[in-house]
Structures are given as C-alpha cells and as structure tokens.
Design a protein around this motif. Structure first.
Motif, short mmCIF file in Angstrom:
data_model
loop_
_atom_site.label_atom_id
_atom_site.label_comp_id
_atom_site.label_asym_id
_atom_site.label_seq_id
_atom_site.Cartn_x
_atom_site.Cartn_y
_atom_site.Cartn_z
N ASP A 12 0.83 -1.20 0.00
CA ASP A 12 0.00 0.00 0.00
C ASP A 12 0.87 1.25 0.00
OD1 ASP A 12 -2.10 -1.69 0.10
OD2 ASP A 12 -2.77 -1.16 2.11
N LEU A 13 1.96 1.18 0.76
CA LEU A 13 2.87 2.33 0.89
C LEU A 13 3.38 2.78 -0.47
CD1 LEU A 13 4.10 3.92 3.25
CD2 LEU A 13 5.99 2.33 3.26
N PHE A 14 3.63 1.81 -1.35
CA PHE A 14 4.14 2.15 -2.69
C PHE A 14 3.04 2.15 -3.74
CE2 PHE A 14 7.74 0.37 -0.34
CZ PHE A 14 8.60 1.44 -0.42
N PHE A 15 1.83 1.84 -3.32
CA PHE A 15 0.69 1.76 -4.23
C PHE A 15 1.05 0.96 -5.48
CE2 PHE A 15 -3.24 3.21 -6.28
CZ PHE A 15 -4.08 3.14 -5.19
N THR A 16 1.48 -0.26 -5.24
CA THR A 16 1.95 -1.12 -6.34
C THR A 16 0.81 -1.47 -7.28
OG1 THR A 16 1.47 -3.05 -4.99
CG2 THR A 16 3.72 -2.20 -4.89
N GLY A 17 1.17 -2.07 -8.39
CA GLY A 17 0.18 -2.44 -9.39
C GLY A 17 -0.93 -3.29 -8.81
N SER A 18 -0.58 -4.24 -7.94
CA SER A 18 -1.63 -5.11 -7.41
C SER A 18 -2.57 -4.34 -6.49
CB SER A 18 -1.02 -6.31 -6.69
OG SER A 18 -0.11 -5.89 -5.72
N VAL A 19 -2.04 -3.34 -5.77
CA VAL A 19 -2.92 -2.51 -4.94
C VAL A 19 -3.88 -1.74 -5.84
CG1 VAL A 19 -3.04 -0.61 -3.29
CG2 VAL A 19 -1.19 -2.27 -3.12
N ARG A 20 -3.35 -1.17 -6.91
CA ARG A 20 -4.18 -0.39 -7.82
C ARG A 20 -5.28 -1.26 -8.43
NH1 ARG A 20 -3.62 4.40 -10.51
NH2 ARG A 20 -1.57 4.71 -9.58
N ARG A 21 -4.91 -2.45 -8.86
CA ARG A 21 -5.92 -3.34 -9.45
C ARG A 21 -6.99 -3.70 -8.42
NH1 ARG A 21 -1.49 -5.15 -12.09
NH2 ARG A 21 -0.99 -6.72 -10.51
N ALA A 22 -6.54 -3.99 -7.19
CA ALA A 22 -7.49 -4.35 -6.13
C ALA A 22 -8.43 -3.17 -5.85
CB ALA A 22 -6.75 -4.75 -4.87
N GLU A 23 -7.88 -1.95 -5.86
CA GLU A 23 -8.70 -0.77 -5.58
C GLU A 23 -9.80 -0.60 -6.62
OE1 GLU A 23 -8.83 1.75 -3.07
OE2 GLU A 23 -7.88 0.04 -2.12
N VAL A 24 -9.45 -0.81 -7.88
CA VAL A 24 -10.44 -0.68 -8.95
C VAL A 24 -11.51 -1.76 -8.76
CG1 VAL A 24 -10.82 -0.91 -11.42
CG2 VAL A 24 -8.86 0.39 -10.59
N GLU A 25 -11.06 -2.96 -8.45
CA GLU A 25 -11.97 -4.08 -8.23
C GLU A 25 -12.92 -3.79 -7.06
OE1 GLU A 25 -12.19 -6.59 -10.14
OE2 GLU A 25 -13.58 -7.79 -8.95
N PHE A 26 -12.34 -3.29 -5.95
CA PHE A 26 -13.15 -2.95 -4.77
C PHE A 26 -14.22 -1.93 -5.14
CE2 PHE A 26 -9.62 -3.89 -1.43
CZ PHE A 26 -9.85 -5.24 -1.61
N ARG A 27 -13.83 -0.92 -5.91
CA ARG A 27 -14.79 0.12 -6.27
C ARG A 27 -15.91 -0.45 -7.12
NH1 ARG A 27 -10.73 2.87 -4.57
NH2 ARG A 27 -11.02 5.00 -3.87
N HIS A 28 -15.53 -1.36 -7.98
CA HIS A 28 -16.51 -2.02 -8.83
C HIS A 28 -17.55 -2.73 -7.97
CE1 HIS A 28 -17.36 -3.05 -12.92
NE2 HIS A 28 -17.67 -4.29 -12.54
N GLN A 29 -17.07 -3.46 -6.97
CA GLN A 29 -17.97 -4.23 -6.12
C GLN A 29 -18.83 -3.32 -5.26
OE1 GLN A 29 -14.66 -6.17 -4.53
NE2 GLN A 29 -14.82 -7.99 -5.84
N VAL A 30 -18.20 -2.26 -4.74
CA VAL A 30 -18.93 -1.34 -3.87
C VAL A 30 -19.99 -0.59 -4.67
CG1 VAL A 30 -18.59 0.88 -2.74
CG2 VAL A 30 -17.22 -1.07 -2.06
#
Ligand SMILES: Nc1ncnc2c1ncn2[C@@H]1O[C@H](COP(=O)(O)OP(=O)(O)O)[C@@H](O)[C@H]1O
Ligand SMILES: [Mg+2]
Lengths: 260, 358
Positions: A116-134
């Motif tokens: 999360d600290l570096f906002f890596t690619g996997s964090v970014r993908r997860a964030e988009v996914e989370f927003r989709h679900q929410v």
C-alpha cells in the motif's frame, strides 16, 4: 433437512449479577429472515454482540456454518462472513460514504501494508476491483447521490442505509441488523422492509434482525424469537409469537408495542 | 466552482483529482526547486527545518490524526533516529543505509511503545507514551558510550557518494526530496486499505473490528510507521544541527510536535506541513518582534511558549480543523465568490450537533 447456518447453544452471559442472556438456544436456517423481538433490555443486542464476538459468553457457544465461533476475535468472525449494523449507528463519521463502504471490502484484501505504501500495481488493481464491487451495492441501495458526501453531514435515515450498505459491501453470508427501522418514518420503514426482503431473495443472504416495529417483523420474517429478561419466551411464525400469552404479558408490562 | 464528473475508478484513485491541482502542485514543486536562488541562506535554513519537522509531523499525523492514537512521547522517536544516524555515520555507514536503519530502529521502538495502545486509549495512552519519552530521555543520558550523555555528541558532516551535503543548498534539496517521498508514501497509504483501516479505527473501534480489521495489527503498524517517519526526521535533524544532546528531545519537543499537528489540522496531510510552516514563521516573527516590544514583555523568558499556547487555545476554540480547515474555507469562499453566505459552515456545524443528540 439442511444444516443450520447459525446455531446458539445454551448461550448465557452475565454482567456482574445481571444475567443479560440466560440459556438461550436457537437455530437460523440458510436464507431465512429470523427476527429477535422483546422489550428494551431483553438481551437482543447482547445476543448480537455474542455472535459477532464483541462479548464472550459466560457459558454456551455459538456455531456458524458448523464451526464454533464464540472464542474467536471479532475480526476473524467478520471474515467468516458475518456482517452487522448497530443500534446506534456506528459509521466512520469523518470519511465519505464511498470510503465507508470500501472498508467493508477490507476482509477481502490481499495486499500487505508495505505494498500500500508504494501503491503497487496489485494494490491499484485491487482498488479498482473494490470500487466495482462497492458500486454494485451503491446501485442496489440507491446511494449514488451521497457517494462522495461525508457521513457526518448526512440525515439520519440516509446514514441507516449507509450502514446497511457498508455491511453488504462485505458480501457476507449472514447479516445482523440491529433495529433497522428505529428513528425512521413510516415511509422509510417500508423502504427498509423491501430492501431486507431483497437482500434475502436477490442476494441470498441470511438475515437476523432485531426489530420493534411488529408490522415490519410480520412482513419480512420467516420466524421470530421473543425474548424477555434474557430468556426465551416463544419461537415460531410472527402470528404465533404475537399470540403467545407470555409475549403479550411481557409487552403489556412495558406497554411498548402498539401493534400487539 | 468546479464540478467533477467522474468517469472512471482510476479518477477516484488518482493522487491529483483534476488538472488544476496538478498545476498548483507543479508550481509549488518549481518554487521549492528555485528557493535556493531566491532566498537568503538563513531563510533557506528555516525552510529546511520546516521540511524536517514536516516529516516528523507527517508521522504524528498518521498516528494522532488518522488513527486516533495520541502520543506524547514522539520526541523519543526523533531521538532514536538522530542517535542511530549519528552513531552509524561515525562507524562509516553510507547515508543510503544509515537512514533506513535510523527509520527501522525508530520504527521498532514505535512497536514497543504501541504495545500499551493495544490495551488502553485516550488519556491513559497519552500517559504511557509520555512515560516512554521520559525513560528514553534518561536512557540517552546514561548511554554515554553511544550518545555522549549530557555533554552531547557532534555529528559528522554528511557526504553521499562523495558529494558534500553539509552546505545549505544540497542539504535543502535532500530534505525536500525525502519529505516529498514521505508525503507520497503517506498519501498512498491513505488511498489504500491500510489507510482506510486507520481511519476506521479512529472513528469507531467496534465497527472497525466488526468489518474484519485486526485492531492490534493496525495500531501497531500505525505506531511503527509514525515512529519510523519521526526517525527519518531525527536523522536529518542530526545532520542539520550537527550536535545532539538529550534536552533537544525532551517532553517540550513532544508537545511542540503535537501542537504543530493540531494547529495544522488533525486528520489532513496538508496540516502536517502547514503546522510546522506556521510554527517556524511565527517563531521567526517573535524573534523579530522582540526588539520592538517594551523590554518588560520582550525580555520575558516564557514569551514564545506563551504565545504558542495562546495560538493553540485559539485554534481549539475557533478553528478545530486547524489551518487546513481555515484554508478550505478561504478556498471555498473564492470558488463560490458571489454566492458565499456568512453562516454556511455554522449551519452545517449546528446540524451535526443536533444529529449527535439522537
Ligand atoms: N457491557 C455491558 N455491561 C453491563 N451490562 C450490560 C452490557 N451490555 C448489556 N448490558 C445489560 O444487558 C441487558 C440487555 O441489554 P441489551 O441486549 O442491550 O437489550 P436490548 O434487548 O434492548 O437490545 C440490559 O440490562 C443491559 O443494561
Ligand atoms: Mg438493543
């Protein structure tokens, strides 16, 4: 017969000399709406706190999907798929509606804090996914208008819906609703009733609900458990329970239910 | 006034919300780069201090402002970083290793101090962290072999890859670069699950755990990161001052850090920079004003703490959201200009109050 999703076995909890819950047992079947009723102080919220792990039972236990959960900490129980709302709304007041709902996705995160600290690619993908679900939950409950508003400024009725939305964002197997209609007007209460029915039918989530409004209870519940002073009074359909002499007596004592 | 139409989730996640923001932060970056040519040495040095304190305040903000855990012992983490850096430098470690080591040592000590936070809250936690601060200060005095005790310790001049960083300009750039990285790191945290977990814990511990947040783990992470940031600030402070002694890291320093964060505005990253900036500017103004004040006031020993105390009380009473809150209001005033009404924020506040009674 299918197995019960949730099972309370001789559940008791004592605070000092007060037996808030006294030897209560019940089973909740998958995809059922199960209501807990009873006068104030009957121990309804305490049962929710026992299920979600905020309190430890003095004796007895709770099993969820065949697993005993009463020794587990709350966050582990939440991850097993039990979500809840609170009698006095417990939202994250200084965050937006969206952020509140995203916290609901917390138990499905798979990135570590240093990612999360570096906002890596996997964090970014997860964030988009989370927003989709929410966003699906936002659509389901019609919260689009409040998406980016701070919770602290929202009217009471909307906050109740936001709390429900936050619980749904967890995509739980079971939802505990503590007085979903308290503080709402009749129209809002009807709304909540339809939503609870939708949650059962469309999302296939099992619901346990604490509720004072007997109209709402009769409309949506499959079964009702009446409690008084920590003890079981009656268990059955809404009509059966309302006709039960012990229940009538308990309510007459407090003169609280206008519908009975 | 600007209306934002969001068309993708990426827009939600982005660090800059719109092109206007990108423009202003770009301008700020340019100004910071040009500062050494525009400012006299003395002011550049003060700007460097703002950068160093901003890093420490960023850490405290993460803990107090975003996770809701008070710390009255933050100067101790500053000390951990400063002494670790000084000691490792004297052993010939390169800065690229000694700085992370300083952050790590401070971070680990943060985990230790965070232990009581798993049990106690609020006032009790404040007292526990306060006690830790005193213990550590005492430890520094005793560990003469490493810290020089009460006599103090001189810190070697900083060289990185053979480049001299002891002069004002290079060191200033170093601080700005590190501070920027720290800001970005904190912003990244705040837009990801970890940061949301912090905020959740701050606003409601019961619901945080009922949403699957492991309170102990996230409080520990918050303490560790907060202390690590203070450690980085401490390491830079060591090179800036080049002389360390225990009283630099006493209780007063902890309180000052906390005051900067409150004045800046709890719960905002801007506040972590506004706070120290305001602090140092006012400090300089007090120094200047002293000469013009009648000696009875100007020569008083407690003048500076008194003024800062009054400023703090003023903020708590009239602008609890700190400088950041004030800045937001000024910005909204200009955005809405002809339509701004006087009672706007008051109405919102009284509404919130009435809601709370239910
Ligand atoms: N943490 C606690 N400590 C002491 N007493 C409690 C605690 N939680 C609940 N009780 C008591 O247990 C009883 C049942 O409370 P509760 O479950 O909240 O009732 P309700 O059925 O109205 O939700 C009340 O008498 C309440 O005062
Ligand atoms: Mg209750």
């Amino acid at each position: 017969m299918t197995a019960a999703l949730l099972e309370a076995r001789h559940l008791s909890v004592q605070f000092g000399g007060l037996k808030a819950v006294n030897d209560v047992s019940f089973e909740v079947w998958p995809n059922e709406i199960f209501s807990l009723i009873g006068p104030n102080g009957a121990g309804k919220t305490t049962i929710f706190n026992l299920i979600s792990g905020l309190y430890r039972p003095t004796s007895g236990e709770v099993a969820f999907a065949g697993e005993v959960i009463s020794r587990m900490p709350p966050h582990v129980i939440a991850r097993l798929g039990i979500a809840r709302t609170f009698q006095n709304i417990e939202l994250f007041e200084h965050a937006t509606v969206l952020q509140n709902l995203l916290v609901g996705r917390h138990c499905h995160r798979h990135t570590a804090w240093w990612q999360d600290l570096f906002f890596t690619g996997s964090v970014r993908r997860a964030e988009v996914e989370f927003r989709h679900q929410v966003e699906e939950v936002i659509d389901f409950l019609g919260l689009q208008h409040y998406r980016d508003s701070l919770v602290a400024g929202l009217p009471y009725g909307v906050r109740k819906v936001v709390e429900l939305a936050r619980a749904l964002s967890m995509r739980p197997r079971m939802l505990l609703l503590d007085e979903p209609s308290s503080g709402l007007n009749t129209e809002e209460t009807d709304d909540i009733g339809f939503r609870i029915a939708d949650i059962k039918h469309d999302l296939g989530i099992t619901v346990i609900m604490v509720e004072h409004d007997m109209g709402l209870v009769s409309r949506v519940s499959d079964r009702v458990l009446a409690l008084n002073l920590g003890q079981e009074l009656a268990l059955g359909t809404a009509e059966e329970v309302q006709a039960h002499p012990g229940v009538i007596e308990a309510y007459l004592g407090t003169a609280e239910l206008d519908d009975v | 006034m600007r209306f934002l139409f969001k068309t993708s989730y990426a827009q939600d996640i982005a660090l800059f919300r719109h092109s206007g923001q990108r423009f202003w932060y770009g301008a700020l970056a340019l100004a910071l780069c040009a500062a050494p040519w525009l400012l006299p040495d003395y002011f550049l040095s003060q700007l460097t201090f703002i950068g160093i304190y901003s890093i420490a305040c960023l850490g405290l903000m993460l803990l107090a402002g975003f996770t809701g855990q008070v710390s009255l012992g933050h100067a101790a983490f500053l000390a951990m970083g400063a002494y670790t850096e000084a000691w490792l430098q004297s052993k010939g470690w390169p800065f690229a290793l000694s700085l992370p080591a300083a952050a790590l040592v401070a971070g680990v000590s943060g985990v230790v101090v965070g232990l009581p936070a798993l049990r106690v809250k609020g006032m009790y936690l404040a007292i526990a962290t306060l006690a830790f601060g005193f213990i550590l200060e005492e430890g520094v005095v005793r560990a003469e072999g490493i810290t020089g005790g009460n006599t103090g310790l001189t810190v070697a001049a900083l060289r990185i890859f053979g480049i001299d960083f002891d002069n004002g300009r290079n060191f200033y750039y170093l601080v700005v670069a590190i501070a920027s990285l720290c800001v970005i790191g904190v912003l990244n945290l705040l837009r990801s699950p970890t940061g949301r977990a912090f905020v959740a814990i701050r606003d409601s511990e019961v619901s945080a755990q009922s949403m699957g947040i492991h309170l102990a783990r996230y409080k520990t992470i918050a303490f560790a990161l907060s202390a690590a940031l203070a450690g980085i600030a401490g390491a830079l402070y060591a090179h800036k001052i080049r002389f360390l002694s225990p009283e630099q890291f006493g209780f007063l320093q902890s309180v000052e850090l906390l005051m900067m964060v409150v004045i800046g505005g709890l719960g905002s990253v801007h506040g972590a920079i506004f706070g120290p900036a305001f602090w140092i500017v006012v400090q300089q103004m007090i120094v200047l004003a002293k000469d013009y004040l009648p000696p009875v006031i100007g020569q008083q020993t407690g003048l500076q703490p008194t003024i800062f105390g009054l400023i703090l009380v003023g903020f708590v009473m009239f602008e609890p959201m700190g400088l950041y809150g004030r800045w937001l209001k000024v910005r909204i005033f200009f955005e809405l200009f002809p339509f701004y009404r006087k009672g706007m924020f008051k109405r919102q506040k009284s509404y919130m109050k009435s809601e709370r009674v239910r």
